[in-house]
Design an enzyme around this catalytic site. Sequence first.
Site, mmCIF file in Angstrom:
data_model
loop_
_atom_site.group_PDB
_atom_site.id
_atom_site.type_symbol
_atom_site.label_atom_id
_atom_site.label_comp_id
_atom_site.label_asym_id
_atom_site.label_seq_id
_atom_site.Cartn_x
_atom_site.Cartn_y
_atom_site.Cartn_z
ATOM 1 N N TRP A 11 0.821 -1.224 0.000
ATOM 2 C CA TRP A 11 0.000 0.000 0.000
ATOM 3 C C TRP A 11 0.853 1.272 0.000
ATOM 4 C CZ3 TRP A 11 -4.513 -1.070 4.032
ATOM 5 C CH2 TRP A 11 -5.340 -2.077 3.507
ATOM 6 N N GLU A 173 11.312 -6.386 -9.146
ATOM 7 C CA GLU A 173 10.513 -5.229 -9.556
ATOM 8 C C GLU A 173 11.391 -4.311 -10.400
ATOM 9 O OE1 GLU A 173 7.101 -4.423 -6.656
ATOM 10 O OE2 GLU A 173 8.871 -3.623 -5.671
ATOM 11 N N SER A 218 3.405 -2.544 -12.099
ATOM 12 C CA SER A 218 2.193 -2.356 -12.912
ATOM 13 C C SER A 218 1.425 -3.659 -13.167
ATOM 14 C CB SER A 218 2.536 -1.643 -14.222
ATOM 15 O OG SER A 218 3.097 -0.367 -13.948
ATOM 16 N N GLY A 239 1.431 -2.674 -6.279
ATOM 17 C CA GLY A 239 1.336 -1.338 -5.693
ATOM 18 C C GLY A 239 -0.036 -0.748 -5.958
ATOM 19 N N GLY A 240 -0.122 0.093 -6.980
ATOM 20 C CA GLY A 240 -1.352 0.842 -7.278
ATOM 21 C C GLY A 240 -2.614 -0.016 -7.283
#
Length: 259
Positions: A11, A173, A218, A239-240
């Site tokens: 997060w 990553e 992503s 992530g997002g």
Amino acid sequence: MQRRLLVAGNWKMHGDKAFTTQFIADFVQEFGGEQRSFDALICTPAPYLSHASDAVSAQSAGIAIGAQNVSPHEKGAYTGEISLPMLSDLGCEYVLLGHSERRELYGETDSHVAEKFAACLSAEPSIVPVLCIGESLAEREAGHTENVVERQINAVLTKVGIDGFKGAVIAYEPVWAIGTGKTASPEQAQQVHAFIRGLLAEHDLSIAENIQLLYGGSVKPANAEELFSQKDIDGGLIGGASLQVESFVGICKAAQKLV
Ligand code: 13P
């Protein structure tokens, strides 16, 4: 060799108590009673770890809780730092180490990361280190991807030896894919994952075969299945897309399908 998939949300510095409660409740709505073939983890900001682990227990959500950073020191005069025993006390089972944002923005070096990794192994109870590695765009374009990930892994190997990777997790990553919407293609990601597993296999075949290697950068519901179906990709660090329960659940469904 069938490794269990791990879907992990990072997060970063987002969310609050209400978001955390709602996220866990919504996740349970989707996956509550279902037999799951993957592991789920959320790495919340430190102030919400305790709240998240209480909510997970109260709802039997079956989600592990992780932190995004930790001090290598057990206790002492380290203002602003959080120790491994504190994380355990809050119900944390995992911790991200050496995320590219920490390396870039907070000057974490390979040797800092190795020190934290070693501390995770000797903590009581131990916490699973999720070692984040990956190359920048300039490094990829210069053809240095493998050198960079090898250097990042070797720093830890030198410190803890291959046995230290037993039960650890590695997240590849590529920095150019983080938060940019540009995902590594499944082939690009698989190639680096195979390289990483090969590096570990030079030291111990069984540890290399068993370690979970996550891809991050992503990941979204639309590309998760193809990425996770690659031979050496054992899930994702998200992530997002972990900030909306719908997309996190969508990625988990891709993992669930793949067994
Ligand atoms: P995005 O999924 O937003 O690209 O972030 C990846 C990441 O940094 C997870 O740790």
